[in-house]
Motif scaffolding. Sequence first.
Motif, PDB file in Angstrom:
ATOM      1  N   GLN A 101       1.494   1.833   5.758  1.00 48.32           N
ATOM      2  CA  GLN A 101       1.026   0.936   6.817  1.00 48.32           C
ATOM      3  C   GLN A 101       1.783  -0.377   6.769  1.00 48.32           C
ATOM      4  OE1 GLN A 101      -3.380   1.200   6.202  1.00 48.32           O
ATOM      5  NE2 GLN A 101      -3.311   1.492   8.409  1.00 48.32           N
ATOM      6  N   ASP A 144       0.832  -1.202   0.000  1.00 49.12           N
ATOM      7  CA  ASP A 144       0.000   0.000   0.000  1.00 49.12           C
ATOM      8  C   ASP A 144       0.867   1.252   0.000  1.00 49.12           C
ATOM      9  OD1 ASP A 144      -2.105  -1.660   0.069  1.00 49.12           O
ATOM     10  OD2 ASP A 144      -2.815  -1.102   2.079  1.00 49.12           O
ATOM     11  N   ARG A 193      -1.599   4.846   9.505  1.00 48.31           N
ATOM     12  CA  ARG A 193      -1.607   5.473   8.202  1.00 48.31           C
ATOM     13  C   ARG A 193      -0.958   6.851   8.324  1.00 48.31           C
ATOM     14  NH1 ARG A 193      -4.039   6.938   3.535  1.00 48.31           N
ATOM     15  NH2 ARG A 193      -4.993   5.127   2.561  1.00 48.31           N
ATOM     16  N   ASP A 209       0.245   3.907   1.804  1.00 48.41           N
ATOM     17  CA  ASP A 209       0.055   4.733   2.998  1.00 48.41           C
ATOM     18  C   ASP A 209       1.038   4.424   4.118  1.00 48.41           C
ATOM     19  OD1 ASP A 209      -0.858   2.302   3.670  1.00 48.41           O
ATOM     20  OD2 ASP A 209      -2.938   2.890   4.013  1.00 48.41           O
TER      21      ASP A 209
HETATM   22 MG    MG Z   1      -4.261   1.652   4.580  1.00 45.79          MG
END
Ligand code: MG
Length: 338
Positions: free
Chosen positions: A100, A96, A201, A98
């Motif tokens: 994370q 991802d 995030r 973000d």
């Molecule tokens: Mg996320």
Amino acid sequence: MADQKLISLVIPVYNEAPNIPLLHQELIKHIDALPYQFEILFVDDGSSDNSAMAVDKLTETDNRVQLIQLARNFGKEAAVSAGLRSTQGAAAIIMDADLQMPPKLIGQFIRRWKEGAEIVIGVFAERNMSPLKRLGAHSFYWIMQTIAHSKITPNATDFRLLDRQVIQAFNSLTERNRITRGLIDWLGFKRSYVHFKQEARRYGQPTYTYRKLITLAVNSFTSYSLIPLKLAGYMGLFILTISIPAGLFMYVEKYLLDDPLNLLFSGTDMLAILILFLVGVVLACLGLIALYIAHIHAEVINRPLYVVRQSPTFITPAEVKGREPVKQTMRVEEALEG
Ligand code: MG
Ligand code: UDP
């Protein structure tokens, strides 16, 4: 033959402009230390912010970065598929945008792959989410595990490394209603799990709203099995097994034997049991239709009959017996150290 030294990173992006430079910084910090070449594919899934521009800016200073821009928001599953299709590496890592999923685990993922795993799967050891989402996730995995044929690991994420032959098999799947995770699980291959703590995030809100999550869950249920439809059939059968004997009993007792038990069944009672019987017939027929739909569904999604492993890997008897090899999982601390 894919370049054995090239690893592709596939990163779906939807409105992640502030995260992109951060993620890139984090990434290069970890991948520069590894004896591999990388290509970093950002798939812009129709962002309405400056995400595409942010990626474009990175391409000026880092020639490993590439941008694939979808014409509109098609959803993460589609974005990942688009990214995987463009990969050139001997393996691809999906993550991802973000932050994370900690980029520091990339080295660990690659090591597992070199050790023989064809798929390396990141699993949340700890998850930051609201109680409502947690409850939703729990029930989701519970239902999935009950209805699905293939084994599903709870909290397995999309943070995954796929070997080239897995990517090829994945690219050959043509179904449109797709859950990347589910498809990869269906493919099989030798897998290895890495547990990690989910980071918070960095910027922005998770774009998976409750509505999107529910849609995703319903899609998973219906693409994994026809149980929801078959349930109607089972209910019909259940109703029939009750209403037929009950109806027969009432008829014989009242009309043939002239009410020896003095139960005084009325016409309404007879009608009620008749209606129950008919509902049972209708539901049972629905279940029957489900069986036909199952066949049509299987034909339409047109999955390959089987997936062949091209380069042989050798599985030890212990691994075959336990299905999940002993050394597959590791502690969070171990993973984060690596
Ligand atoms: Mg996320
Ligand atoms: N994403 C995407 N298209 C979408 C929604 C999300 O490409 O329509 C991307 C998003 O940019 C992020 C990843 O998918 O890189 C996961 O999204 P998010 O963080 O919102 O989901 P969660 O972490 O809650 O699973």
